[in-house]
Scaffold this active site. Structure first.
Site, short mmCIF file in Angstrom:
data_model
loop_
_atom_site.label_atom_id
_atom_site.label_comp_id
_atom_site.label_asym_id
_atom_site.label_seq_id
_atom_site.Cartn_x
_atom_site.Cartn_y
_atom_site.Cartn_z
N ARG A 128 22.09 -33.25 -1.67
CA ARG A 128 20.66 -32.99 -1.80
C ARG A 128 20.43 -31.65 -2.51
NH1 ARG A 128 20.69 -37.44 -0.71
NH2 ARG A 128 19.56 -38.65 0.85
N TYR B 202 8.87 -44.40 3.16
CA TYR B 202 8.24 -43.11 2.90
C TYR B 202 8.03 -42.90 1.39
CZ TYR B 202 8.00 -38.11 2.10
OH TYR B 202 7.64 -36.87 1.64
N TYR C 139 4.35 -27.44 7.77
CA TYR C 139 5.44 -26.56 7.28
C TYR C 139 5.17 -26.06 5.85
CZ TYR C 139 10.24 -25.57 5.60
OH TYR C 139 11.35 -25.01 5.03
N ASP D 233 -9.39 -35.50 10.61
CA ASP D 233 -8.42 -36.39 9.99
C ASP D 233 -8.78 -36.58 8.51
OD1 ASP D 233 -6.28 -38.47 11.18
OD2 ASP D 233 -7.27 -39.29 9.41
N ASP E 252 18.80 -43.80 2.99
CA ASP E 252 19.26 -42.55 2.36
C ASP E 252 19.95 -42.80 1.02
OD1 ASP E 252 18.43 -40.59 4.10
OD2 ASP E 252 20.33 -40.44 5.18
N1 UFG Z 1 21.56 -35.64 7.68
C1 UFG Z 1 22.70 -35.72 8.48
N2 UFG Z 1 22.54 -35.49 9.79
C2 UFG Z 1 21.36 -35.20 10.38
C3 UFG Z 1 20.20 -35.13 9.55
C4 UFG Z 1 20.35 -35.36 8.20
O1 UFG Z 1 23.79 -35.99 8.00
O2 UFG Z 1 21.30 -35.01 11.60
C5 UFG Z 1 21.71 -35.89 6.24
C6 UFG Z 1 20.84 -37.03 5.75
O3 UFG Z 1 21.49 -38.25 5.89
C7 UFG Z 1 20.62 -36.61 4.29
C8 UFG Z 1 20.66 -35.07 4.33
O4 UFG Z 1 21.28 -34.74 5.57
O5 UFG Z 1 21.68 -37.05 3.52
C9 UFG Z 1 19.28 -34.47 4.29
O6 UFG Z 1 18.49 -35.12 5.26
P1 UFG Z 1 17.05 -34.62 5.67
O7 UFG Z 1 16.56 -35.51 6.75
O8 UFG Z 1 17.08 -33.16 5.93
O9 UFG Z 1 16.21 -34.81 4.34
P2 UFG Z 1 16.02 -36.12 3.44
O10 UFG Z 1 16.86 -35.93 2.21
O11 UFG Z 1 16.22 -37.36 4.20
O12 UFG Z 1 14.49 -36.05 3.11
C10 UFG Z 1 13.89 -34.85 2.67
C11 UFG Z 1 12.44 -34.88 3.06
C12 UFG Z 1 11.74 -35.97 2.36
C13 UFG Z 1 12.02 -35.92 0.86
C14 UFG Z 1 13.48 -35.85 0.57
C15 UFG Z 1 13.72 -35.67 -0.90
O13 UFG Z 1 12.30 -35.05 4.47
O14 UFG Z 1 10.37 -35.82 2.59
O15 UFG Z 1 14.03 -34.76 1.28
O16 UFG Z 1 15.03 -35.40 -1.21
F1 UFG Z 1 11.55 -37.03 0.29
#
Ligand code: UFG
Length: 330
Positions: A220, A140, A11, A51, A284
């Site tokens: 976020r 991670y 991506y 790889d 989270d």
């Molecule tokens: N979330 C939901 N429902 C879902 C998916 C996500 O409520 O179905 C919430 C998560 O709990 C989180 C927010 O939406 O609070 C964002 O979640 P993401 O999975 O989109 O992203 P993350 O914040 O977990 O992680 C992303 C990247 C990581 C990076 C991080 C840094 O995937 O690689 O942002 O902030 F480290």
């Protein structure tokens, strides 16, 4: 510069490959296609299926006189890392070590690394600056921190300079509509919300409503993938011009709750997305918002897509034209 781009079919990698071409560099992609997409690779870019742990990469780097490596290839899902840590230690830590070592043996001078806001864990002060404490709350983030530490040692001892870019939440798609976000399985909030808008999922589940934030859902910092891409070009140019090894945050500086993202998605799509409320997801942190002052002042980085609505609009454009991701092109 001739640059090796690992994960260049992924991506963020695919958006950066295009930014590098536009800036006059020659990217060469190395991707094992475990998660990348062949259709995201421009036809005029050399793409080697390999790889990052393959030690013959030394020969590839020498043969192509690679001056710098941009390292995107990694597993990047917080939730998955808490269920299956072994693949994170193997691919991210062991794989990156082998890649960095290949780069050293090939005499590569510079390294730009995809790090993450997840290295900070639960921050004490928001917006987060680069000197905040580093206490990841998930596997991670820990793997990415270990790689940063490796790079720091290689820089101090062997002289290979590096920039680690700590991304906050990458989102959106190239406005051309040719490339975008396509993960299997998809776990990220914005594509999942848009899948719900398309009717591909019955609803979006909000993970946790009891965080210490204004509306109880996680906050976020969403940054457009093309703004991330432009930062990589600046970071590599900085190293080429003699810049010393360092770390930069990369975010928009604005925080949005899960609920706010869903509301904005409803506005952008014009669709009333069904929402369910569930438990917290392991690992989270409650709030992650970047201070990007350092990269703005040192590299002159200037994000173009400053508001989250624009990010969602581009993501929605890609989603509508590619409801099944790259599979729609086959
Ligand atoms: N979330 C939901 N429902 C879902 C998916 C996500 O409520 O179905 C919430 C998560 O709990 C989180 C927010 O939406 O609070 C964002 O979640 P993401 O999975 O989109 O992203 P993350 O914040 O977990 O992680 C992303 C990247 C990581 C990076 C991080 C840094 O995937 O690689 O942002 O902030 F480290």
């Amino acid at each position: 510069m001739k640059l090796l781009v690992t994960g260049g079919a992924g991506y963020i990698g695919s958006h950066t490959v295009r930014a590098l071409q536009k800036a006059g560099h020659t990217p060469i992609i190395v991707d094992n296609f475990s998660r990348g997409h062949r259709d995201s690779v421009p036809t005029d870019v050399l793409c080697i299926e390999m790889d990052i742990a393959d030690s013959t990469l030394v020969e590839v780097m020498k043969e192509h006189e690679i001056e710098g490596v941009m390292h995107f290839a990694a597993h990047s899902q917080v939730g998955e890392s808490m269920v299956n840590p072994s693949i994170y230690y193997d691919n991210n830590v062991v794989g990156s070590y082998r890649l960095i070592e290949s780069a050293r043996q090939a005499g590569v001078k510079h390294f730009v690394f995809s790090s993450t806001a997840a290295v900070y864990g639960e921050p004490e002060i928001v917006p987060i600056k680069e000197d905040a404490k580093l206490e990841p709350t998930n596997v991670y983030g820990r793997t990415k921190l270990m790689i940063e530490q490796m790079l720091s040692d290689y820089s101090k001892i062997y002289g290979m300079t590096y920039v680690a870019l700590r991304y906050f939440n990458a989102a959106g798609a190239d406005p051309s509509g040719e490339i975008g976000e396509d993960h299997t399985p998809e776990t990220h909030l914005i594509p999942l919300v848009l899948d719900a808008a398309l009717g591909k999922r019955p609803h979006i589940t909000v993970f946790g409503t009891d965080y210490p934030t204004e509306d109880g859902t996680c906050v976020r910092d969403y940054i457009h993938v093309n703004d991330l891409a432009s930062a990589h070009v600046l970071a590599m140019n900085y190293l080429h011009d003699g810049g010393e090894s360092t770390v930069f945050n990369l975010g928009s500086g604005n925080g949005f709750s899960v609920k706010a993202i869903i509301e904005t998605a409803k506005e952008v799509t014009g669709i009333d997305i069904l929402v369910e409320y569930g438990d917290r997801r392991a690992g989270d942190p409650g709030t992650l918002i970047a201070s990007s002052d350092k990269i703005k002042s040192v590299l002159g980085w200037n994000p173009v897509f400053s508001n989250v609505k624009d990010v969602l609009k581009d993501a929605w454009g890609w989603h509508q034209s590619h409801p099944n991701g790259y599979d729609d092109k086959k």
